[in-house]
Scaffold this motif. Sequence first.
Motif, PDB file in Angstrom:
ATOM      1  N   SER A 161       0.840  -1.195   0.000  1.00 26.36           N
ATOM      2  CA  SER A 161       0.000   0.000   0.000  1.00 26.36           C
ATOM      3  C   SER A 161       0.878   1.249   0.000  1.00 26.36           C
ATOM      4  O   SER A 161       1.779   1.399   0.835  1.00 26.36           O
ATOM      5  CB  SER A 161      -0.904  -0.021   1.234  1.00 26.36           C
ATOM      6  N   ASN A 162       0.611   2.148  -0.924  1.00 24.57           N
ATOM      7  CA  ASN A 162       1.377   3.395  -0.990  1.00 24.57           C
ATOM      8  C   ASN A 162       1.116   4.254   0.240  1.00 24.57           C
ATOM      9  O   ASN A 162       2.027   4.875   0.780  1.00 24.57           O
ATOM     10  CB  ASN A 162       0.994   4.151  -2.266  1.00 24.57           C
TER      11      ASN A 162
ATOM     12  N   LYS B  77       4.166   5.238   3.131  1.00 24.66           N
ATOM     13  CA  LYS B  77       4.548   6.610   3.483  1.00 24.66           C
ATOM     14  C   LYS B  77       4.804   6.782   4.978  1.00 24.66           C
ATOM     15  O   LYS B  77       5.376   7.795   5.387  1.00 24.66           O
ATOM     16  CB  LYS B  77       3.470   7.586   3.017  1.00 24.66           C
TER      17      LYS B  77
ATOM     18  N   VAL C 273       2.726   7.029  -7.613  1.00 26.35           N
ATOM     19  CA  VAL C 273       2.877   5.589  -7.434  1.00 26.35           C
ATOM     20  C   VAL C 273       3.272   4.919  -8.755  1.00 26.35           C
ATOM     21  O   VAL C 273       3.985   3.909  -8.761  1.00 26.35           O
ATOM     22  CB  VAL C 273       1.582   4.980  -6.857  1.00 26.35           C
TER      23      VAL C 273
ATOM     24  N   LEU D 296       6.982   5.458  -9.042  1.00 29.22           N
ATOM     25  CA  LEU D 296       7.629   4.617  -8.030  1.00 29.22           C
ATOM     26  C   LEU D 296       7.672   3.172  -8.491  1.00 29.22           C
ATOM     27  O   LEU D 296       8.715   2.497  -8.381  1.00 29.22           O
ATOM     28  CB  LEU D 296       6.876   4.741  -6.707  1.00 29.22           C
TER      29      LEU D 296
ATOM     30  N   ASP E  19      -6.125   5.339  -2.100  1.00 30.07           N
ATOM     31  CA  ASP E  19      -4.807   4.702  -2.102  1.00 30.07           C
ATOM     32  C   ASP E  19      -4.625   3.866  -3.361  1.00 30.07           C
ATOM     33  O   ASP E  19      -5.592   3.459  -4.008  1.00 30.07           O
ATOM     34  CB  ASP E  19      -4.698   3.814  -0.854  1.00 30.07           C
TER      35      ASP E  19
END
Length: 800
Positions: A4-5, A9, A18, A21, A161
């Motif tokens: 999960s982004n 964090k 994301v 990333l 998310d």
Amino acid sequence: MLISNEWLKDYVTVNDSVTDLAERITRTGIEVDDIIDYTQDIKNLVVGYVISKEQHPNADKLNICQVDIGEEEPVQIVCGAPNVDAGQYVIVAKVGGRLPGGIKIKKAKLRGEASSGMICSLQEIGISSHLVPKEYETGIYVFNDTMTPGTDALQALYLDDQVMEFDLTPNRADALSMIGTAYEVSALYDTTITKPTTETHNISKSTTDELSVTIENEDKVPYYSARVVHNVTIKPSPIWMQARLIKAGIRPINNVVDISNYVLLEYGQPLHMFDQDAIGSQHIIVRQAHDKEEMTTLDDQQRQLQSNDIVITNGQSPIALAGVMGGDFSEVKNQTTNIVVEGAIFDPVSIRHTSRRLNLRSEASSRFEKGIATEFVDEAVDRACYLLQTYADGEVLQDRVAAGDLGSLITPIDITAEKVNRTIGFDLSQSQIISIFKQLGFETTVANEVITVQVPSRRKDITIKEDLIEEVARIYGYDNIPSTLPIFDKVTSGGLTDRQYKTRTVKETLEGAGLDQAITYSLVSKEQSTNFAMEKRETIDLLMPMSEAHATLRQSLLPHLIEAAAYNVARKNKDVKLFELGNVFFGNGPGQLPDEVEYLSGILTGDYVVNQWQAKKESIDFYLAKGIVDRIAEQLNIQFDYRSATIEGLHPGRTAEILLQDKVIGFIGELHPSLAAENDLKRTYVFELNYDDIMNVSVGYINYQPIPRYPGMSRDIALEVDQDVPARDLLATIHQYGGKLLQDTLVFDVYQGEHLEEGKKSIAIRLNYLDPENTLTDEKVSAVHDNIEAALVEQGAVIR
């Protein structure tokens, strides 16, 4: 692993999207298979407060709700959920909103009553049913805490998310945790990592006063530790924890179980929570199970254990199957108040065997199988205690009880900058290389140009200096590796070797004849290893075979081809035509390398041609199989001869050896009826050729001749011979006395039975004559033909 982004964090700050990333993570070695966006296809989803609920006048299962959604006036929504009630904070899709699946929210009338919106369940906003908490499985979702009506529901649910799905290779077990992933991301972005809080406010009691631990076999259980938490309150876990578990693919249960799963995902360290009062002892003994010992696991299944299983016991009975699943009587229940938190290291091989044998694959077992980070074992237990204290009102006891040894938390590896640059082609300074190791979280020291890197236990994939070099290349960037073109003194175009060209020709010939290429295992059972072998040689056995069916290197390709044909026939594919080009292996005694010989084999069963629209069928027989083999010889410009043979496993009257330049190089025949019946096959024909012997024949140049200008003629001859005389001997005599006029011969009939003596047969042969330089006359042909007949009579044949 689902990352999960929003959760990531908490540990590391990255300003990239994301998508960027995920791209960067993929380019450096961990493949991101997918990005799951929980906001996709959702619009106008808010938190609502149910002011009142009334029964729908025209429907027993519908309720009319007045809902505050943060606007000037409440809206009326008709809801059929059984658990909707006044005073609840719920998820509301407003008019004009959109839900996954293309659902658009409009004003509507349900049984005569206006409805302006929709009160939603978690399933309706895209959460899988198997992840929804059980209390909300058949109804709408209700927030446990006070919320502000009109706020973004996705944010309130922590679903605003995106989740990255990692496709991990077995060596990157460190990325099976959020903290492991945070270390990877911090290295890629050269930023710091923030570890979660683990410090607790302990009460005066000590864990050592209430619990002790003994390990009976430290080879299987190197380390085991536990802490105790008293007076916990079982209740739902906070919404942020539930959301993170759901996004990671785990269903929330209650705060204690959720904390165990949460720490597993956070640290990659599986934990187990025991009900201290249900254990039945103050002494935990970790041992190997007794053979045929039984226990009931959390899924209410009675399990019979084996001696290589590891169990956690109360001194007598198992209370958990180590690394796989807990026992039923010590599980955490709604009445549980005192908790034992376990953290341990178990032998990966034992866990793998147990989980595979019992078919109990879990998040915990998958991590134990790959090896866990010893540096996180105690830290994960402390983290769980902190969360129990914070979210379950627990009282954490001082100290921990432990047995065994964690071992070294680091692995020192020496390397030099020169070695890194020489291997990769970079021109990095020593300080740049050290900086990369620092980014990875590896401490370093330098002495006499040698960099000693302290690799932490979370990176079990790094054991040698080449692994460190790979890390430097990853972090510095594979795209930054310099590219160079090779220097050739003489550039030549590529081309096929003679063998490659011939092999392509052979494959094209067989495929053109309708055969499909098969590739089978080189390993067979010991019993099958010499079946159909053309040479009596030693076999080569594996020292540690994975199964008895794959214990010995093959000496023929046919055993597995027969299995492949049987497999297809059993699945209603009755017309099977396969060939294989592969190696067989012959031993040369102890300490000597075996001989590898390339063979070409085939198998045919069923019908060769099935043209239903013409109502024609052609069943496979010996001559069709022989024709395919002859076609191979024709394409390679060589000549095969055949003679009758007896080979074990083949039909005694329908088998022939294949000769090339008077050397036996293979065989062709029908499977013995008993062997065919064993494999549920009908008439089946096989051939096997020593492909190396065929390739070793030097063909030379092909001499072409002009098409004859003069016609030829043919004469037939019928010979009565003994039944055991092969036709090839007669043909050899005919060609010996045929001279230049005889072009070719053809056996077109063989007869046995009535009008012939017992033990005799009649063979009809067509002889084709041609004189390429002059007109052929009867006198010339008769002279040659009479010589041939005389030679045949002298050989014992009777002209009919």
